[in-house]
Design a protein around this motif. Sequence first.
Motif, PDB file in Angstrom:
ATOM      1  N   VAL A   1       0.873  -1.169   0.000  1.00 16.03           N
ATOM      2  CA  VAL A   1       0.000   0.000   0.000  1.00 16.03           C
ATOM      3  C   VAL A   1       0.916   1.227   0.000  1.00 16.03           C
ATOM      4  O   VAL A   1       1.730   1.403   0.911  1.00 16.03           O
ATOM      5  CB  VAL A   1      -0.929   0.021   1.228  1.00 16.03           C
TER       6      VAL A   1
ATOM      7  N   HIS B   1      -2.745  -1.048  -3.272  1.00 17.95           N
ATOM      8  CA  HIS B   1      -3.614   0.109  -3.137  1.00 17.95           C
ATOM      9  C   HIS B   1      -2.739   1.354  -3.004  1.00 17.95           C
ATOM     10  O   HIS B   1      -1.586   1.267  -2.573  1.00 17.95           O
ATOM     11  CB  HIS B   1      -4.516  -0.022  -1.912  1.00 17.95           C
TER      12      HIS B   1
ATOM     13  N   LEU C   1      -2.973   5.292  -1.308  1.00 21.91           N
ATOM     14  CA  LEU C   1      -3.754   6.151  -0.423  1.00 21.91           C
ATOM     15  C   LEU C   1      -3.153   7.555  -0.384  1.00 21.91           C
ATOM     16  O   LEU C   1      -1.948   7.723  -0.578  1.00 21.91           O
ATOM     17  CB  LEU C   1      -3.753   5.591   1.002  1.00 21.91           C
TER      18      LEU C   1
ATOM     19  N   HIS D   1     -10.443   0.610   5.051  1.00 19.85           N
ATOM     20  CA  HIS D   1     -10.132  -0.686   4.442  1.00 19.85           C
ATOM     21  C   HIS D   1      -9.827  -1.786   5.458  1.00 19.85           C
ATOM     22  O   HIS D   1      -9.680  -2.953   5.091  1.00 19.85           O
ATOM     23  CB  HIS D   1      -8.927  -0.528   3.507  1.00 19.85           C
TER      24      HIS D   1
ATOM     25  N   ARG E   1     -11.671  -5.285   5.561  1.00 23.66           N
ATOM     26  CA  ARG E   1     -11.361  -6.223   4.468  1.00 23.66           C
ATOM     27  C   ARG E   1      -9.910  -6.687   4.511  1.00 23.66           C
ATOM     28  O   ARG E   1      -9.626  -7.851   4.268  1.00 23.66           O
ATOM     29  CB  ARG E   1     -11.632  -5.553   3.113  1.00 23.66           C
ATOM     30  N   TRP E   2      -8.997  -5.785   4.808  1.00 21.22           N
ATOM     31  CA  TRP E   2      -7.577  -6.142   4.774  1.00 21.22           C
ATOM     32  C   TRP E   2      -7.148  -6.955   5.996  1.00 21.22           C
ATOM     33  O   TRP E   2      -6.347  -7.868   5.883  1.00 21.22           O
ATOM     34  CB  TRP E   2      -6.732  -4.871   4.694  1.00 21.22           C
TER      35      TRP E   2
ATOM     36  N   ASP F   1      -6.771   7.324   5.398  1.00 19.99           N
ATOM     37  CA  ASP F   1      -7.627   6.645   4.434  1.00 19.99           C
ATOM     38  C   ASP F   1      -7.571   5.126   4.560  1.00 19.99           C
ATOM     39  O   ASP F   1      -8.433   4.426   4.017  1.00 19.99           O
ATOM     40  CB  ASP F   1      -7.236   7.050   3.009  1.00 19.99           C
ATOM     41  N   ALA F   2      -6.575   4.605   5.267  1.00 24.55           N
ATOM     42  CA  ALA F   2      -6.481   3.153   5.448  1.00 24.55           C
ATOM     43  C   ALA F   2      -7.573   2.633   6.371  1.00 24.55           C
ATOM     44  O   ALA F   2      -7.946   1.447   6.300  1.00 24.55           O
ATOM     45  CB  ALA F   2      -5.113   2.779   6.009  1.00 24.55           C
TER      46      ALA F   2
END
Length: 225
Positions: free
Chosen positions: A185, A203, A205, A214, A217-218, A210-211
Amino acid sequence: MFAAAIFDMDGLLIDSERPIMAAWIEAARTLDIELSHSEYLQVVGLATAESELILAGLLGGAEAYRHAVAHVRRLLQLERSDGTPLFPIKPGAGELLAALRARGTRCAVASSSTSAQIRTCLESIDVLHHFEAFAGGDEVARAKPDPALYRLAAERLGVAPADCIAFEDSENGARAALAAGLRVVIVPDLKHPPAAVIAQAFHVLESLHDAMAHLPRWFPGMRVA
């Protein structure tokens, strides 16, 4: 989906690149040299030996480089005379690390800085306790983009590289993590990685803030009390 997160430090967890660049530009002026932002950005993300060669060339040789190093160190030391951290924490870093800890996600640092520097910097911004393992540039034979640092960090966590996400800001760091088999990322800082590296990222960012969206899911993980 992933069991662990491995973080770069400079330019990713701490805002070190800007004050260091400002110090080098000021040091160059003491040599009557106008070092531009674009010239300095050549060394961002490079190993120490490589950056020394480039800066010595820009400043007029080894003696001028040694003078500039001493001046940079004095300038950076002055910045923390009021008791504040030498390098402030990057936006979103503390929030993200606390959230990962709450999810039971294991975290490590893989940085070209020395092991001692890593611990000192992270302790100064009160996030050292979020990490289980560290891999410093003084512990491997080759710096990023060689994958050794990321392999060492994953090994110390006891997690396969394929089960880790690397958070990186630089081209060399991203290449190192990719070569080690991690998903990457990218959170660009002063110097954006080229399009070829961005294309390989898991990804991209704008900031570590902004992480947060996520994480379910991550790092589905188990929440801990």
